[in-house]
Design a protein around this motif. Structure first.
Motif, PDB file in Angstrom:
ATOM      1  N   ILE A 291     -32.838  18.393 -42.401  1.00 15.45           N
ATOM      2  CA  ILE A 291     -33.062  17.645 -41.166  1.00 15.45           C
ATOM      3  C   ILE A 291     -32.775  16.161 -41.362  1.00 15.45           C
ATOM      4  O   ILE A 291     -32.384  15.470 -40.419  1.00 15.45           O
ATOM      5  N   CYS A 292     -32.950  15.689 -42.588  1.00 16.15           N
ATOM      6  CA  CYS A 292     -32.625  14.287 -42.881  1.00 16.15           C
ATOM      7  C   CYS A 292     -31.136  14.020 -42.670  1.00 16.15           C
ATOM      8  O   CYS A 292     -30.752  12.954 -42.176  1.00 16.15           O
ATOM      9  N   HIS A 293     -30.291  15.005 -43.027  1.00 13.41           N
ATOM     10  CA  HIS A 293     -28.841  14.818 -42.954  1.00 13.41           C
ATOM     11  C   HIS A 293     -28.220  15.367 -41.668  1.00 13.41           C
ATOM     12  O   HIS A 293     -27.264  14.781 -41.141  1.00 13.41           O
ATOM     13  N   GLN A 294     -28.761  16.486 -41.162  1.00 16.87           N
ATOM     14  CA  GLN A 294     -28.092  17.154 -40.045  1.00 16.87           C
ATOM     15  C   GLN A 294     -28.881  17.134 -38.739  1.00 16.87           C
ATOM     16  O   GLN A 294     -28.322  17.416 -37.692  1.00 16.87           O
ATOM     17  N   ARG A 295     -30.174  16.857 -38.807  1.00 13.77           N
ATOM     18  CA  ARG A 295     -30.997  16.831 -37.608  1.00 13.77           C
ATOM     19  C   ARG A 295     -31.785  15.518 -37.581  1.00 13.77           C
ATOM     20  O   ARG A 295     -33.017  15.502 -37.606  1.00 13.77           O
ATOM     21  N   LYS A 296     -31.055  14.425 -37.513  1.00 12.58           N
ATOM     22  CA  LYS A 296     -31.687  13.108 -37.653  1.00 12.58           C
ATOM     23  C   LYS A 296     -32.640  12.794 -36.508  1.00 12.58           C
ATOM     24  O   LYS A 296     -33.586  12.020 -36.678  1.00 12.58           O
ATOM     25  N   GLU A 297     -32.418  13.413 -35.341  1.00 18.07           N
ATOM     26  CA  GLU A 297     -33.327  13.172 -34.218  1.00 18.07           C
ATOM     27  C   GLU A 297     -34.707  13.768 -34.507  1.00 18.07           C
ATOM     28  O   GLU A 297     -35.732  13.193 -34.121  1.00 18.07           O
TER      29      GLU A 297
ATOM     30  N   LEU B 254     -36.815  12.028 -53.213  1.00 13.03           N
ATOM     31  CA  LEU B 254     -37.449  11.904 -51.903  1.00 13.03           C
ATOM     32  C   LEU B 254     -37.461  10.481 -51.372  1.00 13.03           C
ATOM     33  O   LEU B 254     -37.297  10.245 -50.171  1.00 13.03           O
ATOM     34  N   THR B 255     -37.663   9.521 -52.244  1.00 15.86           N
ATOM     35  CA  THR B 255     -37.879   8.133 -51.800  1.00 15.86           C
ATOM     36  C   THR B 255     -36.656   7.505 -51.137  1.00 15.86           C
ATOM     37  O   THR B 255     -36.771   6.927 -50.041  1.00 15.86           O
ATOM     38  N   PRO B 256     -35.453   7.595 -51.730  1.00 22.49           N
ATOM     39  CA  PRO B 256     -34.292   6.954 -51.088  1.00 22.49           C
ATOM     40  C   PRO B 256     -33.991   7.486 -49.691  1.00 22.49           C
ATOM     41  O   PRO B 256     -33.425   6.763 -48.860  1.00 22.49           O
ATOM     42  N   LEU B 257     -34.370   8.719 -49.401  1.00 24.63           N
ATOM     43  CA  LEU B 257     -34.092   9.310 -48.087  1.00 24.63           C
ATOM     44  C   LEU B 257     -35.204   9.040 -47.079  1.00 24.63           C
ATOM     45  O   LEU B 257     -35.111   9.446 -45.920  1.00 24.63           O
TER      46      LEU B 257
END
Length: 465
Positions: free
Chosen positions: A146-152, A200-203
């Motif tokens: 979801i971080c990359h493909q479902r940003k909403e 986890l932190t950078p994202l």
């Protein structure tokens, strides 16, 4: 007028993939009330089945109110047990911003290339997180998606909760994480550093995760006219281990059998090796935050498939097969079907030799069935050895379906003649485990040592050779 005193109880919501159950246990951990429901699945926005969280929530609240209003029970506390690999993403209004992903959904092709540039990187990551990469079965990779493909969805998410903690949140409004959920093949936890993994932190994922607290944490809340001590919940596999850890002092292996056969070793804290990863081993986390070495094989699924083949070919029924005892004269003549087969390299049992056997080669159903059990037991023995490579544990508890299979149990005892082999049973072990982790908050009685019912098969070896 005679005043009837209320029964002091703990309530447990046990959420499985198929059944949702609510139990009341008294102070001796006897069931005084139970209700089981099966809910229809929803269809998520991608067209896959998923849990109807609103239906489970309604079931929980409605049943609690009915039990309190009945006047029969003094519900002192409540806790939760659920299956793993599942996350609930909470928005600013305290409600889920999206349906909970089904961990059986296919993982998007090519997405993992954003995480690993080569196989060596992935292997190192798997060693650190003590679990193989398995797409949505790694709940951390659901967050990666979801971080990359479902940003909403990611931007609307204030806090991501593991499934057990969602139900605790519904009653308390407090957001927590528990170590058993974090430690169940999530790819979130670095077992070597005993902390969240660096990725986890950078994202920006770290700041969306709730604080980690001990599994015996409770919050006191007012629910209608009752005051409840509300636990934070626990992952179901870890919950099932609790009654054994609480009541048995000497080291043991627990072989939990069902669709999967999972051998749990709470007494092996050695780091996971690359060879163990290849053979399906991984680590869970127990309720005290200690790693639990585990090996797994797809034993129950293969057993049902091959048993049905035997039943169909020989025109017999399951009850007849399950009434058989171990015929050692016959069993001692059976040899491995394929001497070159190495089950440790095939934990999904995709190359299981018996699956390609023509049943016409057997004289009768009994011979065919004993060959199947012989092959399965050898697979299980290898799985046991993977969880206890140094052969240090001297007692093995087998619960679930195979624990009730006399032929399987006697064959295990025969092949593991240097160990004590027990069929073990804790009625509703997952629910009782969830109750036991908060025992000290609501129950002033000591935990009974006889909670685990054991039937020893170890002496079989001496009686049949």
């Amino acid at each position: 007028m005679k005043i009837v005193s209320k029964i002091e109880v703990v309530a447990i919501l046990d959420v499985g993939k198929t059944n949702k159950k609510l139990f009341l246990f008294d102070k001796q951990y006897q069931i005084v009330y139970q209700q089981k429901l099966t809910f229809a699945q929803k269809i998520d926005e991608d067209g896959y089945e998923c849990e109807d969280l609103s239906a489970i929530e309604e079931f929980l609240f409605k049943t609690l109110r009915e039990l309190i209003d009945s006047g029969k029970y003094d519900i002192r506390a409540i806790n939760f047990s659920t299956y793993g690999a599942s996350l609930v993403h909470i928005g600013v209004d305290g409600r889920p911003v999206v349906d909970m992903f089904n961990y059986l959904k296919p993982y998007p092709d090519g997405l993992l290339e954003k995480m690993f540039s080569n196989e060596k990187e992935q292997t190192q990551f798997e060693l650190e997180t003590c679990c193989p990469i398995q797409g949505n079965l790694n709940s951390g990779l659901q967050l990666f998606r979801i971080c990359h493909q479902r940003k909403e969805i990611f931007s609307k998410t204030i806090t991501t909760l593991h499934f057990p903690q969602y139900f605790s949140f519904l009653l308390t409004g407090k957001k927590y994480s528990d170590i058993t959920s974090i430690g169940c093949h999530t790819s979130l936890w670095n077992f070597r550093k005993n902390n969240y993994h660096d990725w986890l932190t950078p994202l920006g994922i770290s700041k969306k995760l709730a604080p980690v607290v001990a599994n015996d944490t409770v919050e006191k809340v007012k629910f209608d006219d009752a005051y409840l001590l509300v636990g934070i919940g626990i992952h179901d596999s870890s919950a099932a281990l609790v009654p054994y850890l609480k009541s048995i002092k000497d080291p043991f292996l627990l072989v939990s059998t069902g669709t999967w056969s999972i051998t749990l070793n709470p007494f092996n804290n050695s780091p996971l090796t690359q060879e163990e990863l290849k053979t399906g081993s991984l680590c869970y986390m127990n309720y005290l935050g200690k790693p639990v070495k585990a090996s797994r094989v797809f034993l129950g699924s293969i057993y049902e498939k091959e048993l049905n083949r035997i039943l169909s070919y020989f025109h017999t029924d399951k009850e007849h097969i399950h009434s058989l005892d171990l015929d050692f004269a016959l069993f001692s003549t059976i040899k491995p079907w394929d001497l070159n087969y190495k089950s440790k390299d095939d934990f999904l049992l995709e190359k299981f030799p018996y699956s390609s056997v023509e049943l016409s080669q057997f004289s009768d159903y009994k011979h065919a069935y004993f060959q199947l059990i012989f092959e399965l037991v050898n697979v299980q023995v290898n799985s046991v050895k993977s969880a206890d490579p140094d052969n240090e544990i001297k007692q093995i508890f087998i619960d679930g379906g195979f624990g009730h299979n006399v032929v399987f149990m006697k064959a295990m005892a025969y092949l593991l003649k240097d160990k004590k082999v027990f069929a073990a049973e804790v009625p509703q072990s997952t629910s009782i485990g969830a109750a036991l982790v908060i025992h000290n908050h609501w129950n002033d009685l000591s935990i009974e040592e006889g909670m685990v019912k054991l039937e020893e098969y170890s002496s079989v070896y001496n009686s049949i050779v």
